[in-house]
Write an enzyme that holds these catalytic residues in place. Sequence first.
Site, short mmCIF file in Angstrom:
data_model
loop_
_atom_site.label_atom_id
_atom_site.label_comp_id
_atom_site.label_asym_id
_atom_site.label_seq_id
_atom_site.Cartn_x
_atom_site.Cartn_y
_atom_site.Cartn_z
CG HIS A 306 -2.04 0.95 1.12
ND1 HIS A 306 -1.92 2.29 1.39
CD2 HIS A 306 -3.31 0.75 0.72
CE1 HIS A 306 -3.08 2.87 1.18
NE2 HIS A 306 -3.94 1.97 0.75
CG ASP A 363 -8.55 -4.23 -2.63
OD1 ASP A 363 -9.76 -4.10 -2.42
OD2 ASP A 363 -7.85 -3.34 -3.12
#
Length: 439
Positions: A306, A363
């Site tokens: 991320h 996710d």
Amino acid sequence: MEQTVKIVVDGKTFRLPMITGSEGERVIDISGLRKETGLVTLDPGFANTASCQSRITFVDGERGILRYRGIPVEQLAKHSTFVETAYLLINGELPTQKQLNRFSVLLNDHSLVHEDMQAFFQNFPRSAHPMGILSSMVNALRAFYPEIPERSEEEEIDITVTRLLSKVRTMAAMSYKIFRGHKVVYPRHDLTYAANFLNMMFDSPVRPYDIDEDLVKALNVFWILHADHEQNCSTAAVRVVGSAKVNLYAAISAGICALWGPLHGGANQAVVEMVSQIHKNGGDMAPLIARAKDKNDPFRLMGFGHRVYKTYDPRARVMKKVCDSVLCKLTGHDPLLDIAKGLEEVALKDPYFIDHHLYPNVDFYSGILLRAIGIPLNMFTVLFAIGRLPGWISQWRESIDDPGWKIDRPRQVYIGPGERDYVPIKKRGRQTRRKDEKN
Ligand code: ACO
């Protein structure tokens, strides 16, 4: 005393002001830099650039913290609903019971979609991706619901916001039904926001849908976890497009397009595809881990890494728990969840992932949850888009209400050719040939 940073350019000293965010983040204000020094900054991917000051969402990527309007996302996931969280994001405070009731009534009142819009849905090719359809349809909403000049700007915004929150959910379910060639199911006034969505997706005249409150809760949590994430790619797109003072539908449509990308919202679909591939190949994860680590291979372990979180994404932690409880209730266990947990375990012990600070992101488990609820793979990102709507809306509203509003228009560093003459078309080929012949 006002803090400043000193920069020295060609022996001349300039002082730039510093500001401090409410969580102690220290920032150099370069808004006067070009005017004072003639210089601009270069920051590919905006990794070091705060594009705005915002009161909406706080993320601390080092400590794994996410708060909406100050409230930790874990508390909202436990106690709130998506509708209440949407109200909080958009209005800045949790609603009173009366305000929440009124908001729910408005969402219900605006949940129908103009019947003529169905013709658009019918005429998209069956293979069209639902995110492409959704972004086009959201943009088309302006044509079906034009501005009414007698309304004040504030009333117009309120009604557009409610329409979007309510109709996007209806349109998402509608596109699924039309894609399957089934009759559209209309929203019901007696159902809550998430229950209504599940009913519109799965109810059919031959198999009435039984609403399972645990799935309704799981979907609420999924949407709450996705409701905002400060200046991510799609939110930045909404703000940039909105900065041109375009209507809100068009700005949100831009956000949907950005979210479609596999490096952003499309990752949950990619995770399920990746984990299913491992399952098909007998469960061996080693080749994919090796590919993810190979500098010469563009493959990445989807659902990992991320831009902001350099530790475990707090949303992934909540999502993993919800996944466990939903799958335990529905099927006892799911081989894809087992593989995902195995992948996580292997990656978290691997020096490559440790050194690169790569942890599961939201996710990683969300696709497995959606699959368990019965959401088809190509609708995963649409579900993310519904969840992100309150964030996009609140960020857009904050930007247009900002007294220091400016159209977004970055600078660049030009590295192309210097001035040169136009070459007539007849001479171009000859010139190139002559050059080639010489070579
Ligand atoms: N697998 C393997 N290596 C990775 C991964 C990954 N998933 N993510 C990053 N890296 C490596 C890169 O190869 C790079 O290595 P290097 O420094 O040795 O060259 C390093 O980590 C930094 O990567 P960047 O691409 O510079 O990191 P950035 O912050 O730009 O990207 C992103 C973040 C796009 C999320 C990235 O981690 C990625 O592609 N992850 C997979 C896709 C994904 O899960 N996206 C969902 C994000 S969450 C969301 O949008 C809701």
